[in-house]
Design a protein around this motif. Structure first.
Motif, PDB file in Angstrom:
ATOM      1  N   VAL A 157       0.842  -1.196   0.000  1.00 27.74           N
ATOM      2  CA  VAL A 157       0.000   0.000   0.000  1.00 27.74           C
ATOM      3  C   VAL A 157       0.880   1.250   0.000  1.00 27.74           C
ATOM      4  CG1 VAL A 157      -1.756   1.290   1.278  1.00 27.74           C
ATOM      5  CG2 VAL A 157      -1.828  -1.228   1.209  1.00 27.74           C
ATOM      6  N   LEU A 158       0.555   2.194  -0.871  1.00 31.59           N
ATOM      7  CA  LEU A 158       1.286   3.457  -0.947  1.00 31.59           C
ATOM      8  C   LEU A 158       0.821   4.405   0.148  1.00 31.59           C
ATOM      9  CD1 LEU A 158       1.217   3.990  -4.822  1.00 31.59           C
ATOM     10  CD2 LEU A 158       3.179   3.293  -3.434  1.00 31.59           C
ATOM     11  N   HIS A 159       1.765   5.185   0.709  1.00 33.64           N
ATOM     12  CA  HIS A 159       1.440   6.107   1.794  1.00 33.64           C
ATOM     13  C   HIS A 159       1.986   7.507   1.496  1.00 33.64           C
ATOM     14  CE1 HIS A 159       0.075   3.174   4.933  1.00 33.64           C
ATOM     15  NE2 HIS A 159       0.734   2.348   4.132  1.00 33.64           N
ATOM     16  N   ASN A 160       1.182   8.503   1.802  1.00 36.89           N
ATOM     17  CA  ASN A 160       1.586   9.904   1.837  1.00 36.89           C
ATOM     18  C   ASN A 160       2.106  10.416   0.493  1.00 36.89           C
ATOM     19  OD1 ASN A 160       0.998   9.755   4.595  1.00 36.89           O
ATOM     20  ND2 ASN A 160       3.121   9.279   5.111  1.00 36.89           N
ATOM     21  N   GLU A 161       1.158  10.707  -0.406  1.00 41.83           N
ATOM     22  CA  GLU A 161       1.553  11.340  -1.653  1.00 41.83           C
ATOM     23  C   GLU A 161       2.146  12.714  -1.330  1.00 41.83           C
ATOM     24  OE1 GLU A 161      -0.152  12.232  -6.149  1.00 41.83           O
ATOM     25  OE2 GLU A 161      -1.515  11.508  -4.580  1.00 41.83           O
ATOM     26  N   ILE A 162       3.304  12.993  -1.888  1.00 42.76           N
ATOM     27  CA  ILE A 162       4.072  14.185  -1.520  1.00 42.76           C
ATOM     28  C   ILE A 162       3.477  15.427  -2.173  1.00 42.76           C
ATOM     29  CG2 ILE A 162       6.357  15.253  -1.477  1.00 42.76           C
ATOM     30  CD1 ILE A 162       6.174  12.657   0.132  1.00 42.76           C
ATOM     31  N   SER A 163       3.250  16.443  -1.357  1.00 39.14           N
ATOM     32  CA  SER A 163       2.679  17.698  -1.868  1.00 39.14           C
ATOM     33  C   SER A 163       3.785  18.676  -2.221  1.00 39.14           C
ATOM     34  CB  SER A 163       1.769  18.324  -0.812  1.00 39.14           C
ATOM     35  OG  SER A 163       2.536  18.806   0.282  1.00 39.14           O
ATOM     36  N   TRP A 164       3.418  19.720  -2.967  1.00 36.17           N
ATOM     37  CA  TRP A 164       4.362  20.790  -3.292  1.00 36.17           C
ATOM     38  C   TRP A 164       4.861  21.460  -2.010  1.00 36.17           C
ATOM     39  CZ3 TRP A 164       6.931  22.238  -7.519  1.00 36.17           C
ATOM     40  CH2 TRP A 164       6.513  21.746  -8.758  1.00 36.17           C
ATOM     41  N   VAL A 165       3.956  21.706  -1.090  1.00 34.44           N
ATOM     42  CA  VAL A 165       4.353  22.398   0.141  1.00 34.44           C
ATOM     43  C   VAL A 165       5.389  21.579   0.907  1.00 34.44           C
ATOM     44  CG1 VAL A 165       3.548  23.270   2.370  1.00 34.44           C
ATOM     45  CG2 VAL A 165       2.155  23.602   0.328  1.00 34.44           C
ATOM     46  N   ALA A 166       5.192  20.273   0.983  1.00 31.59           N
ATOM     47  CA  ALA A 166       6.133  19.425   1.710  1.00 31.59           C
ATOM     48  C   ALA A 166       7.532  19.522   1.130  1.00 31.59           C
ATOM     49  CB  ALA A 166       5.645  17.980   1.705  1.00 31.59           C
ATOM     50  N   LYS A 167       7.632  19.671  -0.188  1.00 29.00           N
ATOM     51  CA  LYS A 167       8.932  19.766  -0.839  1.00 29.00           C
ATOM     52  C   LYS A 167       9.661  21.073  -0.506  1.00 29.00           C
ATOM     53  CE  LYS A 167       9.313  19.033  -5.163  1.00 29.00           C
ATOM     54  NZ  LYS A 167      10.699  18.482  -5.101  1.00 29.00           N
ATOM     55  N   TYR A 168       8.934  22.095  -0.104  1.00 25.87           N
ATOM     56  CA  TYR A 168       9.567  23.385   0.176  1.00 25.87           C
ATOM     57  C   TYR A 168      10.446  23.332   1.426  1.00 25.87           C
ATOM     58  CZ  TYR A 168       7.753  26.524  -3.386  1.00 25.87           C
ATOM     59  OH  TYR A 168       7.533  27.167  -4.564  1.00 25.87           O
ATOM     60  N   TYR A 169      10.160  22.400   2.314  1.00 23.70           N
ATOM     61  CA  TYR A 169      10.943  22.300   3.552  1.00 23.70           C
ATOM     62  C   TYR A 169      11.948  21.161   3.390  1.00 23.70           C
ATOM     63  CZ  TYR A 169       7.645  25.675   5.227  1.00 23.70           C
ATOM     64  OH  TYR A 169       6.905  26.831   5.370  1.00 23.70           O
ATOM     65  N   ASN A 170      13.029  21.493   2.684  1.00 25.26           N
ATOM     66  CA  ASN A 170      14.002  20.479   2.296  1.00 25.26           C
ATOM     67  C   ASN A 170      15.315  20.660   3.041  1.00 25.26           C
ATOM     68  OD1 ASN A 170      15.441  22.582   0.941  1.00 25.26           O
ATOM     69  ND2 ASN A 170      14.102  22.317  -0.848  1.00 25.26           N
ATOM     70  N   ASN A 171      16.244  19.768   2.784  1.00 20.64           N
ATOM     71  CA  ASN A 171      17.515  19.782   3.519  1.00 20.64           C
ATOM     72  C   ASN A 171      18.312  21.051   3.268  1.00 20.64           C
ATOM     73  OD1 ASN A 171      20.017  18.958   1.535  1.00 20.64           O
ATOM     74  ND2 ASN A 171      18.102  18.088   0.797  1.00 20.64           N
ATOM     75  N   ARG A 172      18.232  21.634   2.082  1.00 17.31           N
ATOM     76  CA  ARG A 172      19.009  22.839   1.790  1.00 17.31           C
ATOM     77  C   ARG A 172      18.502  24.024   2.614  1.00 17.31           C
ATOM     78  NH1 ARG A 172      17.632  20.078  -2.401  1.00 17.31           N
ATOM     79  NH2 ARG A 172      15.971  21.455  -3.122  1.00 17.31           N
ATOM     80  N   ARG A 173      17.197  24.184   2.671  1.00 20.13           N
ATOM     81  CA  ARG A 173      16.650  25.278   3.481  1.00 20.13           C
ATOM     82  C   ARG A 173      16.847  25.016   4.971  1.00 20.13           C
ATOM     83  NH1 ARG A 173      12.016  25.613  -0.604  1.00 20.13           N
ATOM     84  NH2 ARG A 173      12.641  27.377  -1.908  1.00 20.13           N
ATOM     85  N   ALA A 174      16.794  23.750   5.380  1.00 23.70           N
ATOM     86  CA  ALA A 174      16.999  23.440   6.791  1.00 23.70           C
ATOM     87  C   ALA A 174      18.391  23.862   7.243  1.00 23.70           C
ATOM     88  CB  ALA A 174      16.801  21.940   7.032  1.00 23.70           C
ATOM     89  N   GLN A 175      19.402  23.603   6.418  1.00 21.67           N
ATOM     90  CA  GLN A 175      20.762  23.985   6.780  1.00 21.67           C
ATOM     91  C   GLN A 175      20.905  25.504   6.834  1.00 21.67           C
ATOM     92  OE1 GLN A 175      23.915  21.256   5.081  1.00 21.67           O
ATOM     93  NE2 GLN A 175      22.202  20.727   3.765  1.00 21.67           N
TER      94      GLN A 175
END
Length: 522
Positions: A230-248
């Motif tokens: 079973v597939l879980h949690n289709e990734i949204s555009w908003v979720a992609k905005y909080y990525n490792n590059r911005r976190a650093q």
């Protein structure tokens, strides 16, 4: 006399205490410093083979080697500017890693000479024409995050030697650091405001929503497939905005806020990681970065490498706040979200600790999650080990990015067992160890800004924040215990100790000619 001194040093087994303590820093308290000073002499994490796994290198030995390299050529890493382009990215990654270790060495060993060399280099950068920036200059986070990582490294150097600045030097350095921090903060704010959350400074996620928040999902990518397919949690555009590059990047300006005692920068660093939990972490602990898992390279790339950078940055920001007495980011808990990141029904609230526990569940096989496009088969497990593709056989140990530093706060034995790989189901450390992105080794964090995550934080759960017990270090020369006395008899020096039970019966009384005194009687 020299021979007697040597005899004394041998006969009387003693220790001396290094007690110069500094009130702590971004990620360390005086209690931590006391442990570091002890570990630098007695281990663990001093030399190869002295810690919980034989694959862990000699962390303090490496730090000393790098310190020596810096001292031999302290200006070696100077460049005319830090305008990052594709051709110079690797160079930026390598800059001032020896200086970082030198700064840490200076703190641990109270080496004022090395500290002064570090301060000189920091001030050179603060004054160099090619290193200046307007606090409002925009920097695209997908292109310039490497410079933010470099600045985090510079900031850590300054944190270790901050007491070696004079007042004027600290003012100069602080002003320069503030300009860079505000430039990055305003850039991240621009990217997360335009088309996303227009009122984010007010923590208002109801009004001012942009076009990104209306785009439910991103190209049909999912976080994972479970053992039933079973597939879980289709990734949204908003979720992609909080990525490792911005976190650093957010970690840099958040840490800078604490270092500068700037409440605005500090809060905006905290704000970013709150939003990451809101909009890029799902109630089961998976993250938006999972969409970066790939079948043509590292199956675990998103879930293990990139997600661990997010967790690591959040844990470091929360830890820095906690050192200052603010536990709010560790305590932050939310059920809110968007496009599937909201908790519903019996879902738990989302916290930093949830993401840590989820990560450990994966590498301990307590959760069997697979690449969303692959078969339900062991080689596609998201467990930190590649069993398919060109990275077959490689293992990633990136829980050390976050678990040791944060577990000083949680003091959770399961988390400790997790990063030490002793928990039930853990995969033992094994070669080859996967590279930590473009930096290579993983021992000094995802952005090469910590001298050694394990030397600094591993097995530190019981250090606490109470009164400091100074560390034990060996004596440099002969050390005389209380009550030591010398006397000359017939031209020869003799020595001994006063009895603790008899005032007035000092050692010299042996030779005073009075038979009523204690020593003459004996």
């Amino acid at each position: 006399m020299e021979l007697i001194n040597k005899v004394i040093a041998f006969v009387f087994s003693v220790t001396v205490f290094s007690s110069t303590l500094l009130g702590g820093g971004l990620l360390w308290s005086d209690n931590d410093l006391a442990v570091w000073r002890d570990r630098a002499v007695n281990g663990p994490y001093k030399s190869a083979g002295d810690s919980f796994d034989p694959l862990i290198p000699g962390e303090w030995d490496r730090i000393v080697t790098n310190k020596n390299s810096f001292v031999s050529s302290p200006t070696a890493d100077r460049v005319s500017s830090y305008i990052v382009s594709t051709g110079t990215q690797v160079d930026v990654m390598k800059q001032h890693r020896n200086m970082l270790d030198a700064a840490f060495y200076a703190l641990v060993k109270e080496d004022s000479t090395t500290a002064a060399l570090v301060v000189t280099e920091l001030l050179w950068h603060a004054n160099a024409a090619g290193m200046q920036i307007s606090p409002t200059q925009y920097q695209h986070s997908d292109k310039n995050w490497l410079r933010a990582e470099w600045l985090e490294r510079i900031l850590m150097c300054a944190d270790f030697v901050k007491d070696s600045f004079n007042a004027g030097e600290r003012t100069t350095f602080n002003a320069w650091l503030s300009d860079w921090a505000y430039s990055y903060e305003s850039s991240i704010h621009t990217e997360l405001t335009n088309g996303v959350f227009g009122n984010r400074y007010k923590r208002d996620y109801v009004t001012g929503l942009g076009y990104v928040t209306t785009q439910s999902h991103f190209n049909g990518k999912y976080a994972y497939k479970d053992a039933s397919g079973v597939l879980h949690n289709e990734i949204s555009w908003v979720a992609k905005y909080y990525n490792n590059r911005r976190a650093q990047t957010a970690l840099f300006y958040g840490h800078a806020g604490i270092f500068l005692d700037d409440a605005t920068l500090t809060d905006r660093g905290k704000l970013y990681f709150e939003e990451w939990l809101l909009f890029s972490v799902y109630p089961d602990g998976s993250q938006g970065e999972y969409e970066r898992n790939v079948l043509t390279g590292n199956v675990n790339q998103g879930a293990i490498q990139y997600a661990s950078v997010n967790i690591g940055a959040a844990c470091e920001m929360a830890s820095a706040l906690a050192i200052q007495g603010d536990n709010s980011l560790f305590a932050y808990s939310t059920s809110n979200g968007i496009w599937g990141t909201e908790s519903t029904g019996g879902d738990p609230n989302k916290t930093i600790k949830l993401t840590v526990e989820t990560f450990l569940d994966l590498i301990e096989h307590k959760k069997l999650w697979y690449h969303y496009q692959a078969a339900v088969s062991p080689e596609y497990l998201l467990d930190g080990k590649s069993d398919a593709g060109p990275m077959t056989g490689y293992q990633w140990l990136t829980e050390i990015y976050f678990a040791p530093v944060a577990n000083r706060y949680w003091k959770d034995d399961r988390i400790k067992q997790g990063y030490m790989r002793t928990a039930s189901g853990s995969i033992a450390y094994s070669n080859p160890i996967g590279p930590a992105g473009s930096y290579g080794g993983l021992w000094n964090s995802f952005n090469a800004s910590k001298p050694s995550l394990l030397f600094m934080f591993a097995e530190m759960e019981n250090v606490g924040t109470g009164p400091v017990t100074p560390p034990v270090t060996p004596p440099i020369g002969p050390v005389y215990p209380d009550g030591y006395r010398e006397a000359t008899v017939g031209g020869q020096l003799v020595f001994g100790l006063d009895p603790v039970w008899g005032a007035g019966r000092e050692f010299e009384a042996v030779f005073d000619g009075d038979p009523s005194t204690f020593y003459d009687y004996k």
